[in-house]
Design a protein around this motif. Structure first.
Motif, PDB file in Angstrom:
ATOM      1  N   CYS A 256       0.846  -1.185   0.000  1.00  0.00           N
ATOM      2  CA  CYS A 256       0.000   0.000   0.000  1.00  0.00           C
ATOM      3  C   CYS A 256       0.886   1.241   0.000  1.00  0.00           C
ATOM      4  O   CYS A 256       2.058   1.203   0.386  1.00  0.00           O
ATOM      5  CB  CYS A 256      -0.989   0.011   1.156  1.00  0.00           C
ATOM      6  N   ASN A 257       0.302   2.313  -0.440  1.00  0.00           N
ATOM      7  CA  ASN A 257       1.016   3.565  -0.683  1.00  0.00           C
ATOM      8  C   ASN A 257       0.078   4.701  -0.321  1.00  0.00           C
ATOM      9  O   ASN A 257      -1.126   4.606  -0.555  1.00  0.00           O
ATOM     10  CB  ASN A 257       1.403   3.591  -2.170  1.00  0.00           C
ATOM     11  N   ALA A 258       0.630   5.756   0.245  1.00  0.00           N
ATOM     12  CA  ALA A 258      -0.210   6.899   0.573  1.00  0.00           C
ATOM     13  C   ALA A 258       0.609   8.187   0.529  1.00  0.00           C
ATOM     14  O   ALA A 258       1.784   8.198   0.920  1.00  0.00           O
ATOM     15  CB  ALA A 258      -0.815   6.739   1.966  1.00  0.00           C
ATOM     16  N   ARG A 259      -0.028   9.219   0.025  1.00  0.00           N
ATOM     17  CA  ARG A 259       0.576  10.552   0.099  1.00  0.00           C
ATOM     18  C   ARG A 259      -0.014  11.216   1.340  1.00  0.00           C
ATOM     19  O   ARG A 259      -1.226  11.455   1.401  1.00  0.00           O
ATOM     20  CB  ARG A 259       0.283  11.371  -1.140  1.00  0.00           C
ATOM     21  N   ILE A 260       0.871  11.475   2.294  1.00  0.00           N
ATOM     22  CA  ILE A 260       0.425  11.934   3.604  1.00  0.00           C
ATOM     23  C   ILE A 260       0.951  13.326   3.893  1.00  0.00           C
ATOM     24  O   ILE A 260       2.149  13.596   3.696  1.00  0.00           O
ATOM     25  CB  ILE A 260       0.885  10.946   4.697  1.00  0.00           C
ATOM     26  N   TYR A 261       0.063  14.183   4.354  1.00  0.00           N
ATOM     27  CA  TYR A 261       0.455  15.510   4.799  1.00  0.00           C
ATOM     28  C   TYR A 261       0.742  15.442   6.302  1.00  0.00           C
ATOM     29  O   TYR A 261      -0.137  15.096   7.095  1.00  0.00           O
ATOM     30  CB  TYR A 261      -0.654  16.516   4.514  1.00  0.00           C
ATOM     31  N   LEU A 262       1.979  15.781   6.633  1.00  0.00           N
ATOM     32  CA  LEU A 262       2.362  15.820   8.043  1.00  0.00           C
ATOM     33  C   LEU A 262       1.941  17.136   8.683  1.00  0.00           C
ATOM     34  O   LEU A 262       1.645  17.184   9.884  1.00  0.00           O
ATOM     35  CB  LEU A 262       3.863  15.619   8.187  1.00  0.00           C
ATOM     36  N   THR A 263       1.937  18.179   7.870  1.00  0.00           N
ATOM     37  CA  THR A 263       1.403  19.478   8.262  1.00  0.00           C
ATOM     38  C   THR A 263       0.556  19.961   7.088  1.00  0.00           C
ATOM     39  O   THR A 263       0.444  19.284   6.067  1.00  0.00           O
ATOM     40  CB  THR A 263       2.507  20.502   8.562  1.00  0.00           C
ATOM     41  N   ARG A 264       0.031  21.149   7.154  1.00  0.00           N
ATOM     42  CA  ARG A 264      -0.797  21.648   6.062  1.00  0.00           C
ATOM     43  C   ARG A 264      -0.023  21.753   4.762  1.00  0.00           C
ATOM     44  O   ARG A 264      -0.594  21.596   3.678  1.00  0.00           O
ATOM     45  CB  ARG A 264      -1.360  23.020   6.439  1.00  0.00           C
ATOM     46  N   PHE A 265       1.278  21.970   4.830  1.00  0.00           N
ATOM     47  CA  PHE A 265       2.049  22.230   3.617  1.00  0.00           C
ATOM     48  C   PHE A 265       3.145  21.205   3.347  1.00  0.00           C
ATOM     49  O   PHE A 265       3.776  21.246   2.295  1.00  0.00           O
ATOM     50  CB  PHE A 265       2.689  23.620   3.695  1.00  0.00           C
ATOM     51  N   VAL A 266       3.388  20.288   4.252  1.00  0.00           N
ATOM     52  CA  VAL A 266       4.473  19.323   4.096  1.00  0.00           C
ATOM     53  C   VAL A 266       3.901  17.934   3.888  1.00  0.00           C
ATOM     54  O   VAL A 266       3.170  17.420   4.745  1.00  0.00           O
ATOM     55  CB  VAL A 266       5.399  19.327   5.328  1.00  0.00           C
ATOM     56  N   SER A 267       4.242  17.325   2.742  1.00  0.00           N
ATOM     57  CA  SER A 267       3.741  15.991   2.451  1.00  0.00           C
ATOM     58  C   SER A 267       4.870  15.081   1.990  1.00  0.00           C
ATOM     59  O   SER A 267       5.929  15.544   1.565  1.00  0.00           O
ATOM     60  CB  SER A 267       2.664  16.034   1.372  1.00  0.00           C
ATOM     61  N   SER A 268       4.599  13.788   2.092  1.00  0.00           N
ATOM     62  CA  SER A 268       5.559  12.812   1.621  1.00  0.00           C
ATOM     63  C   SER A 268       4.799  11.544   1.246  1.00  0.00           C
ATOM     64  O   SER A 268       3.645  11.352   1.653  1.00  0.00           O
ATOM     65  CB  SER A 268       6.593  12.515   2.707  1.00  0.00           C
ATOM     66  N   THR A 269       5.455  10.704   0.466  1.00  0.00           N
ATOM     67  CA  THR A 269       4.852   9.430   0.070  1.00  0.00           C
ATOM     68  C   THR A 269       5.400   8.311   0.944  1.00  0.00           C
ATOM     69  O   THR A 269       6.616   8.216   1.126  1.00  0.00           O
ATOM     70  CB  THR A 269       5.140   9.129  -1.406  1.00  0.00           C
ATOM     71  N   TYR A 270       4.516   7.484   1.440  1.00  0.00           N
ATOM     72  CA  TYR A 270       4.900   6.380   2.323  1.00  0.00           C
ATOM     73  C   TYR A 270       4.453   5.048   1.726  1.00  0.00           C
ATOM     74  O   TYR A 270       3.445   4.979   1.003  1.00  0.00           O
ATOM     75  CB  TYR A 270       4.259   6.562   3.706  1.00  0.00           C
ATOM     76  N   TRP A 271       5.210   4.004   2.078  1.00  0.00           N
ATOM     77  CA  TRP A 271       4.926   2.644   1.625  1.00  0.00           C
ATOM     78  C   TRP A 271       4.794   1.715   2.816  1.00  0.00           C
ATOM     79  O   TRP A 271       5.488   1.877   3.827  1.00  0.00           O
ATOM     80  CB  TRP A 271       6.042   2.128   0.732  1.00  0.00           C
ATOM     81  N   GLY A 272       3.937   0.728   2.673  1.00  0.00           N
ATOM     82  CA  GLY A 272       3.879  -0.343   3.649  1.00  0.00           C
ATOM     83  C   GLY A 272       4.976  -1.354   3.406  1.00  0.00           C
ATOM     84  O   GLY A 272       5.738  -1.251   2.440  1.00  0.00           O
ATOM     85  N   GLN A 273       5.029  -2.374   4.264  1.00  0.00           N
ATOM     86  CA  GLN A 273       6.100  -3.362   4.170  1.00  0.00           C
ATOM     87  C   GLN A 273       5.778  -4.474   3.183  1.00  0.00           C
ATOM     88  O   GLN A 273       6.660  -5.255   2.821  1.00  0.00           O
ATOM     89  CB  GLN A 273       6.372  -3.964   5.562  1.00  0.00           C
TER      90      GLN A 273
END
Length: 120
Positions: A95-112
């Motif tokens: 699985c993959n998700a584009r996550i906003y850690l703050t209103r303006f900062v985001s990153s893409t994360y992956w599961g294992q």
């Protein structure tokens, strides 16, 4: 620390069904798109399905009509219901998700990853 944790993989016979889940944990402002990818050893990782925060979906041609992606925003979780499974669906699913850690900062994360094996 943001984490995506998949579950629901396993061994299933051809024609069978599985439902994969991916739960997101950690300090999150919001989640944009989420998706499922799969990879066979020695091959490129390929897109299976995606879903936007508004619920718009897209699928690889190979899974259209058989797989359904959905998400539960209150639980920060994405699912994929896989029906009429074929041996060629065998792969590690991520699985993959584009996550906003703050209103303006985001990153893409992956599961294992979770293994799905379709075999009689």
């Amino acid at each position: 620390q943001v984490q995506l944790v998949e579950s629901g993989g396993g061994l299933v016979q051809p024609g069978g069904s599985l439902r994969l889940s991916c739960a997101t944990s950690g300090s999150i402002f919001s989640i944009d798109s989420m998706g499922w990818y799969r990879q066979v050893l020695g091959q490129e990782r390929e897109l299976v399905a995606t879903i936007t925060s508004a619920g718009n979906t897209a699928y690889a041609d190979s899974v259209k009509g058989r797989f359904t992606i959905s998400r539960e925003n209150a639980k920060n979780t994405v699912y994929v219901q896989m029906n009429s499974l074929k041996p060629e669906d065998t792969a590690v699913y991520y699985c993959n998700a584009r996550i906003y850690l703050t209103r303006f900062v985001s990153s893409t994360y992956w599961g294992q990853g979770t293994q799905v094996t379709v075999s009689s």
